[in-house]
Design a protein around this motif. Structure first.
Motif, PDB file in Angstrom:
ATOM      1  N   THR A 107      50.405  30.620  43.831  1.00 24.84           N
ATOM      2  CA  THR A 107      49.023  30.561  44.292  1.00 24.84           C
ATOM      3  C   THR A 107      48.845  31.412  45.536  1.00 24.84           C
ATOM      4  O   THR A 107      49.778  31.586  46.324  1.00 24.84           O
ATOM      5  CB  THR A 107      48.588  29.116  44.604  1.00 24.84           C
ATOM      6  N   ARG A 108      47.627  31.925  45.705  1.00 25.44           N
ATOM      7  CA  ARG A 108      47.240  32.579  46.955  1.00 25.44           C
ATOM      8  C   ARG A 108      46.318  31.682  47.772  1.00 25.44           C
ATOM      9  O   ARG A 108      45.853  32.082  48.842  1.00 25.44           O
ATOM     10  CB  ARG A 108      46.540  33.906  46.650  1.00 25.44           C
ATOM     11  N   ASP A 109      46.045  30.496  47.256  1.00 26.71           N
ATOM     12  CA  ASP A 109      45.165  29.547  47.941  1.00 26.71           C
ATOM     13  C   ASP A 109      45.798  28.167  47.836  1.00 26.71           C
ATOM     14  O   ASP A 109      45.513  27.407  46.905  1.00 26.71           O
ATOM     15  CB  ASP A 109      43.772  29.563  47.316  1.00 26.71           C
ATOM     16  N   LEU A 110      46.668  27.849  48.780  1.00 29.10           N
ATOM     17  CA  LEU A 110      47.430  26.607  48.709  1.00 29.10           C
ATOM     18  C   LEU A 110      46.518  25.389  48.742  1.00 29.10           C
ATOM     19  O   LEU A 110      46.715  24.429  47.974  1.00 29.10           O
ATOM     20  CB  LEU A 110      48.444  26.546  49.852  1.00 29.10           C
ATOM     21  N   ALA A 111      45.520  25.397  49.613  1.00 33.09           N
ATOM     22  CA  ALA A 111      44.625  24.238  49.724  1.00 33.09           C
ATOM     23  C   ALA A 111      43.908  23.977  48.403  1.00 33.09           C
ATOM     24  O   ALA A 111      43.764  22.823  47.972  1.00 33.09           O
ATOM     25  CB  ALA A 111      43.621  24.461  50.842  1.00 33.09           C
ATOM     26  N   ALA A 112      43.453  25.034  47.746  1.00 35.03           N
ATOM     27  CA  ALA A 112      42.769  24.870  46.462  1.00 35.03           C
ATOM     28  C   ALA A 112      43.729  24.352  45.398  1.00 35.03           C
ATOM     29  O   ALA A 112      43.351  23.511  44.558  1.00 35.03           O
ATOM     30  CB  ALA A 112      42.146  26.182  46.027  1.00 35.03           C
ATOM     31  N   ALA A 113      44.970  24.845  45.424  1.00 34.75           N
ATOM     32  CA  ALA A 113      45.958  24.397  44.442  1.00 34.75           C
ATOM     33  C   ALA A 113      46.251  22.905  44.604  1.00 34.75           C
ATOM     34  O   ALA A 113      46.329  22.168  43.615  1.00 34.75           O
ATOM     35  CB  ALA A 113      47.245  25.202  44.590  1.00 34.75           C
ATOM     36  N   ILE A 114      46.399  22.466  45.852  1.00 32.93           N
ATOM     37  CA  ILE A 114      46.667  21.047  46.087  1.00 32.93           C
ATOM     38  C   ILE A 114      45.451  20.209  45.705  1.00 32.93           C
ATOM     39  O   ILE A 114      45.572  19.113  45.147  1.00 32.93           O
ATOM     40  CB  ILE A 114      47.053  20.804  47.556  1.00 32.93           C
ATOM     41  N   GLY A 115      44.265  20.728  45.976  1.00 32.29           N
ATOM     42  CA  GLY A 115      43.053  20.042  45.539  1.00 32.29           C
ATOM     43  C   GLY A 115      42.999  19.897  44.027  1.00 32.29           C
ATOM     44  O   GLY A 115      42.538  18.887  43.495  1.00 32.29           O
ATOM     45  N   GLY A 116      43.490  20.916  43.323  1.00 32.59           N
ATOM     46  CA  GLY A 116      43.533  20.855  41.869  1.00 32.59           C
ATOM     47  C   GLY A 116      44.485  19.784  41.363  1.00 32.59           C
ATOM     48  O   GLY A 116      44.202  19.116  40.359  1.00 32.59           O
ATOM     49  N   ILE A 117      45.619  19.623  42.037  1.00 27.04           N
ATOM     50  CA  ILE A 117      46.564  18.565  41.660  1.00 27.04           C
ATOM     51  C   ILE A 117      45.883  17.204  41.739  1.00 27.04           C
ATOM     52  O   ILE A 117      45.997  16.371  40.824  1.00 27.04           O
ATOM     53  CB  ILE A 117      47.800  18.609  42.579  1.00 27.04           C
ATOM     54  N   ARG A 118      45.153  17.001  42.815  1.00 29.44           N
ATOM     55  CA  ARG A 118      44.452  15.730  43.019  1.00 29.44           C
ATOM     56  C   ARG A 118      43.335  15.550  41.978  1.00 29.44           C
ATOM     57  O   ARG A 118      43.223  14.507  41.326  1.00 29.44           O
ATOM     58  CB  ARG A 118      43.871  15.682  44.435  1.00 29.44           C
ATOM     59  N   ALA A 119      42.510  16.583  41.811  1.00 26.24           N
ATOM     60  CA  ALA A 119      41.322  16.469  40.963  1.00 26.24           C
ATOM     61  C   ALA A 119      41.662  16.360  39.486  1.00 26.24           C
ATOM     62  O   ALA A 119      40.965  15.655  38.736  1.00 26.24           O
ATOM     63  CB  ALA A 119      40.411  17.678  41.196  1.00 26.24           C
ATOM     64  N   LEU A 120      42.741  17.029  39.043  1.00 29.06           N
ATOM     65  CA  LEU A 120      43.080  17.052  37.622  1.00 29.06           C
ATOM     66  C   LEU A 120      44.074  15.964  37.228  1.00 29.06           C
ATOM     67  O   LEU A 120      44.436  15.865  36.055  1.00 29.06           O
ATOM     68  CB  LEU A 120      43.644  18.424  37.252  1.00 29.06           C
ATOM     69  N   GLY A 121      44.506  15.171  38.186  1.00 28.31           N
ATOM     70  CA  GLY A 121      45.435  14.094  37.868  1.00 28.31           C
ATOM     71  C   GLY A 121      46.820  14.571  37.484  1.00 28.31           C
ATOM     72  O   GLY A 121      47.527  13.903  36.713  1.00 28.31           O
ATOM     73  N   ILE A 122      47.235  15.727  38.007  1.00 30.56           N
ATOM     74  CA  ILE A 122      48.589  16.220  37.750  1.00 30.56           C
ATOM     75  C   ILE A 122      49.575  15.265  38.408  1.00 30.56           C
ATOM     76  O   ILE A 122      49.463  14.949  39.584  1.00 30.56           O
ATOM     77  CB  ILE A 122      48.744  17.653  38.277  1.00 30.56           C
ATOM     78  N   ARG A 123      50.541  14.790  37.630  1.00 30.61           N
ATOM     79  CA  ARG A 123      51.412  13.709  38.086  1.00 30.61           C
ATOM     80  C   ARG A 123      52.312  14.105  39.247  1.00 30.61           C
ATOM     81  O   ARG A 123      52.511  13.329  40.187  1.00 30.61           O
ATOM     82  CB  ARG A 123      52.265  13.214  36.906  1.00 30.61           C
ATOM     83  N   GLY A 124      52.890  15.290  39.194  1.00 28.19           N
ATOM     84  CA  GLY A 124      53.813  15.691  40.251  1.00 28.19           C
ATOM     85  C   GLY A 124      53.906  17.190  40.375  1.00 28.19           C
ATOM     86  O   GLY A 124      53.598  17.937  39.438  1.00 28.19           O
ATOM     87  N   CYS A 125      54.341  17.635  41.539  1.00 28.94           N
ATOM     88  CA  CYS A 125      54.457  19.069  41.800  1.00 28.94           C
ATOM     89  C   CYS A 125      55.654  19.342  42.695  1.00 28.94           C
ATOM     90  O   CYS A 125      55.777  18.751  43.774  1.00 28.94           O
ATOM     91  CB  CYS A 125      53.182  19.595  42.462  1.00 28.94           C
ATOM     92  N   ALA A 126      56.529  20.230  42.237  1.00 30.13           N
ATOM     93  CA  ALA A 126      57.629  20.716  43.071  1.00 30.13           C
ATOM     94  C   ALA A 126      57.098  21.830  43.968  1.00 30.13           C
ATOM     95  O   ALA A 126      56.345  22.687  43.526  1.00 30.13           O
ATOM     96  CB  ALA A 126      58.764  21.239  42.202  1.00 30.13           C
ATOM     97  N   ILE A 127      57.509  21.812  45.227  1.00 30.02           N
ATOM     98  CA  ILE A 127      57.061  22.796  46.207  1.00 30.02           C
ATOM     99  C   ILE A 127      58.257  23.630  46.663  1.00 30.02           C
ATOM    100  O   ILE A 127      59.260  23.077  47.127  1.00 30.02           O
ATOM    101  CB  ILE A 127      56.415  22.105  47.430  1.00 30.02           C
ATOM    102  N   SER A 128      58.142  24.931  46.520  1.00 26.92           N
ATOM    103  CA  SER A 128      59.220  25.833  46.932  1.00 26.92           C
ATOM    104  C   SER A 128      58.730  26.787  48.009  1.00 26.92           C
ATOM    105  O   SER A 128      57.565  26.746  48.417  1.00 26.92           O
ATOM    106  CB  SER A 128      59.743  26.614  45.717  1.00 26.92           C
ATOM    107  N   MET A 129      59.657  27.656  48.483  1.00 27.47           N
ATOM    108  CA  MET A 129      59.294  28.649  49.493  1.00 27.47           C
ATOM    109  C   MET A 129      58.116  29.476  49.000  1.00 27.47           C
ATOM    110  O   MET A 129      58.082  29.836  47.818  1.00 27.47           O
ATOM    111  CB  MET A 129      60.488  29.564  49.795  1.00 27.47           C
ATOM    112  N   PRO A 130      57.132  29.771  49.839  1.00 27.98           N
ATOM    113  CA  PRO A 130      57.078  29.530  51.295  1.00 27.98           C
ATOM    114  C   PRO A 130      56.126  28.396  51.686  1.00 27.98           C
ATOM    115  O   PRO A 130      55.549  28.410  52.767  1.00 27.98           O
ATOM    116  CB  PRO A 130      56.523  30.864  51.807  1.00 27.98           C
TER     117      PRO A 130
END
Length: 294
Positions: free
Chosen positions: A52-75
């Motif tokens: 992603t180039r928009d981390l805040a939007a990506a995290i918002g998508g996890i919340r809004a779409l009910g994605i169960r889990g997300c691994a976070i890597s560098m950076p």
């Protein structure tokens, strides 16, 4: 390494749980490992890697779409923290998140890197009396440094050109700091930078050949590819070589447990590790899991 035949996995439908990863340089190994475990255990889950180039939007998508889990890597391991609702002790202790769990829209941050590195250091028999050099100062470097400190490694030097981050990391765990490599190496060499990673740094060697020749063990957290130039050089020199693929399998298993509530057995873990990273890593994981009593 025999495993039980896979349990029939439900077809993808509206009840299928989605898990994902966010990385600056997404690869396929994590997806292959998680999806293989879902297949072996017959779980109605799917795993997909993203950047992603928009981390805040990506995290918002996890919340809004009910994605169960997300691994976070560098950076993203440090920048993601203010975007979450709660930070578990595993992540708060080192100010680094590598796992997000979504419970009905509440996002909690965890860190499974620390546990993976600590367990791997013990399983591979690294002597804590060895002094070490560690290149890197980001979120993963924090997890590795904390794990080494808690495993009894008393003498080490953090190598980081970012003076502020490097000095802070060294001071937090009681080690020395340098901006550049010293004239001589150490018994344990650790790389926690992108050097050797697929892409622009693929041919980079994390430490000079004479450092590798004189060390006792080499530890590279880069997982793509599993055998970086640093790891290949260490193996050729007859040194103990620990790859990032080993780290990523152990930490991914802990993520899998957080997402599904199920802990796979040693045979399933070894099967998935072999499927994702090749038979050599699968065999190592089989031995490590059996040593842990799984």
């Amino acid at each position: 390494m025999p495993t039980k035949p896979p349990i029939a996995k439900p077809p993808i439908g509206r009840d299928t749980q989605l898990c994902m990863s966010l990385s600056g340089r997404p690869g396929n190994a994590g997806s292959r490992l998680h999806n293989r475990l879902y297949e072996l255990l017959g779980l109605d889950y799917v795993y997909k890697s993203f950047t992603t180039r928009d981390l805040a939007a990506a995290i918002g998508g996890i919340r809004a779409l009910g994605i169960r889990g997300c691994a976070i890597s560098m950076p993203f391991k440090e920048d993601v923290i203010p975007l979450l609702d709660t930070i578990e002790a595993s992540a708060a202790a080192i100010d680094s998140v590598n796992t997000i769990v979504n419970d009905d829209g509440v996002l909690s941050g965890h860190n499974t890197d620390y546990t993976a590195v600590r367990d791997l250091v013990a399983a591979r028999g690294l002597d804590p009396a060895m002094p070490f050099l560690l290149r890197g100062s980001g979120g993963m470097a924090k997890a590795v440094t904390a794990a080494l400190r808690d495993s009894g490694f008393a003498h080490g030097t953090i190598i980081a050109r970012n003076a502020q981050a490097g000095q802070a990391l060294a001071a937090q765990y009681g080690y020395e700091w340098r901006a550049d490599l010293p004239e001589t190496g150490a018994a344990l060499l650790v790389n926690v930078t992108p050097l050797g990673m697929e892409g622009a740094d693929a041919e980079a060697l994390a430490y000079p050949p004479d450092f590798i020749a004189d060390c006792r063990a080499a530890f590279d957290v880069v997982a793509q590819p599993a055998r970086t130039p640093f790891i290949r050089a260490a193996e050729a020199a007859g040194k103990t070589a620990i790859s990032g693929a080993e780290v990523i399998v152990l930490q991914a298993v802990e993520q899998f447990v957080l997402y599904t509530g199920i802990r796979p057995d040693a045979a399933a873990i070894a099967d998935a590790a072999s499927f994702a990273h090749g038979p050599q890593v699968g065999e190592l994981m089989s031995a490590i899991m059996q040593g842990k009593g799984q």
